[in-house]
Design a protein around this motif. Structure first.
Motif, PDB file in Angstrom:
ATOM      1  N   TRP A  75       4.379  -8.973  -1.965  1.00  9.67           N
ATOM      2  CA  TRP A  75       4.738  -8.621  -0.243  1.00  9.67           C
ATOM      3  C   TRP A  75       4.015  -7.358  -0.912  1.00  9.67           C
ATOM      4  O   TRP A  75       3.885  -6.228   0.241  1.00  9.67           O
ATOM      5  N   TRP A  76       4.162  -6.702  -1.679  1.00  6.03           N
ATOM      6  CA  TRP A  76       3.823  -4.711  -1.990  1.00  6.03           C
ATOM      7  C   TRP A  76       2.474  -4.982  -1.289  1.00  6.03           C
ATOM      8  O   TRP A  76       2.497  -4.251  -1.008  1.00  6.03           O
ATOM      9  N   GLU A  77       1.580  -5.966  -1.710  1.00  8.68           N
ATOM     10  CA  GLU A  77       0.223  -6.024  -1.687  1.00  8.68           C
ATOM     11  C   GLU A  77      -0.625  -6.029  -0.253  1.00  8.68           C
ATOM     12  O   GLU A  77      -0.780  -5.989   0.448  1.00  8.68           O
ATOM     13  N   TRP A  78       0.502  -7.334   0.529  1.00  4.85           N
ATOM     14  CA  TRP A  78       0.444  -7.561   1.524  1.00  4.85           C
ATOM     15  C   TRP A  78       0.516  -6.319   2.900  1.00  4.85           C
ATOM     16  O   TRP A  78      -0.027  -6.160   3.610  1.00  4.85           O
ATOM     17  N   SER A  79       2.185  -6.256   2.699  1.00 11.73           N
ATOM     18  CA  SER A  79       2.993  -4.723   3.269  1.00 11.73           C
ATOM     19  C   SER A  79       1.869  -3.552   2.933  1.00 11.73           C
ATOM     20  O   SER A  79       1.039  -3.151   4.081  1.00 11.73           O
ATOM     21  N   HIS A  80       0.482  -3.603   2.750  1.00 18.71           N
ATOM     22  CA  HIS A  80       0.057  -2.516   2.081  1.00 18.71           C
ATOM     23  C   HIS A  80      -1.021  -2.284   2.935  1.00 18.71           C
ATOM     24  O   HIS A  80      -1.928  -1.211   3.217  1.00 18.71           O
TER      25      HIS A  80
END
Length: 362
Positions: A93-98
């Motif tokens: 979710w962190w990478e997707w949000s970025h």
């Protein structure tokens, strides 16, 4: 330097609001990128799908497929073997949000830009610059994937050099927007000695170098290697055989944990000292708004240095690390504004009178 003022196109206030919102989104994206790095999440998505990648996995089968892709890279095999699907979702979710935030910024920039062009709200001399900023944003997306790709086959993390390039380009785009906003505000230039302009430009250049060095430190996790201050490796200046043992010598500037962190510290000291001198000089010269800007810049750099030391001594906790990064954005903003206010050109109005106005945009 002088220029002739032209009629101002309608809708400039809306243009400034648009650019302000884009700059704020970029600042948020830099911080989300920092959190992505600190949580070791940047390699959780192993494909670059600019369109279809906007949607996250929506079914169990899709989640397992994404997790299986992550299991194929060295980071999982060497560092995260045995990770559960729930743990994988956290870093995903962190990478997707970025990545999604990057797409949002692209849309938030391009669509209003096209609208303003159609409405004639942007003067011709600014169109090329604003298209250039958009082009840099497109390049930034490609560099982001180039950075991620460096950690998918031979490494357990992305290349620190590519990470530094990725961050620095994001901040160049941010600074370009801040500069453009300043010029669109029609503020008068500040009468000041030429030496103040030189030191302001030097401070801005050194700030970019320092941000690049900070990204190298982050990419190498060098902040966790030497957690004492003011000493580093037991000395104020480590021995040459520790700083320069890599061959060829220049590799130490990018790969040697001690050298990279030492360079970051030394640049911080140099920046702080030059900012102090710049502030004192501006006060002595009674440079008005330039003196105020110099004091704000010095105060921000002092707080940034304090946050850097605290982050180091506490072994880089995410809250302090992100505060340090956020303050770096503040320092960059103040440095850009200081250079712009000291270098803004004079305008000769259509009637021929000299007006101490910032460069007109329309």
């Amino acid at each position: 330097m002088t220029a002739t003022a032209a009629p101002r196109p309608p809708g400039m206030r809306a243009v400034r609001i648009w650019l302000t919102l884009v700059a704020m989104l970029i600042a948020v994206m830099v911080l989300v990128g920092g959190a992505t790095r600190l949580t070791e999440s940047g390699l959780s998505i192993v494909e670059w799908k600019p369109i279809t990648g906007t949607l996250p996995p929506l079914t169990d089968a899709q989640w397992h497929a994404a997790f299986d892709g992550y299991k194929q890279i060295p980071q999982y095999r060497e560092l995260n073997a045995g990770m559960t699907l729930h743990e994988f979702k956290t870093i995903f979710w962190w990478e997707w949000s970025h990545r999604v935030l990057g797409r949002v910024i692209g849309i938030a920039y391009l669509l209003p830009f096209l609208w303003f062009l159609w409405r004639g709200a942007i003067a011709p001399e600014w169109k090329r610059a604003l298209w250039g900023i958009f082009a840099l944003g497109a390049v930034q997306g490609a560099i982001g994937w180039w950075m991620v790709a460096s950690g998918l086959s031979q490494r357990t993390e992305v290349s620190q050099v590519r990470l530094a390039i990725h961050l620095t380009l994001a901040l160049i785009i941010f600074a370009s927007i801040v500069w453009t906003l300043r010029r669109l505000s029609h503020r008068p230039p500040v009468p000041a000695p030429g030496r103040l302009k030189i030191t302001a430009i030097a401070l801005l250049a050194m700030t970019f170098v320092q941000l690049f060095l900070g990204a190298l430190v982050a990419g190498l996790r060098a902040g966790r290697s030497y957690n004492t201050w003011p000493l580093i490796d037991g000395a104020l200046i480590p021995s040459a055989d520790r700083l320069w043992f890599e061959t060829p010598w220049w590799k130490n500037l990018f790969d040697n944990h001690l050298t990279v962190q030492f360079d970051h510290r030394m640049m911080a000291y140099a920046l702080w000292a030059l900012a102090a001198w710049h502030a004192i000089d501006a006060l002595r010269a009674r440079a008005g708004r330039a003196a105020s800007g110099a004091l704000w810049l010095f105060a921000a750099l002092s707080l940034q240095a304090l946050l850097g030391v605290l982050t180091l001594l506490h072994d880089v906790p995410i809250d302090l690390a992100l505060s340090h990064q956020a303050m770096g954005i503040v320092v960059l903003t103040l440095a850009v504004l200081q250079v712009e206010r000291l270098t803004a050109p004079e305008i000769v109005t259509a009637r021929g009178s000299s007006a101490t106005l910032a460069k007109q945009v329309g």
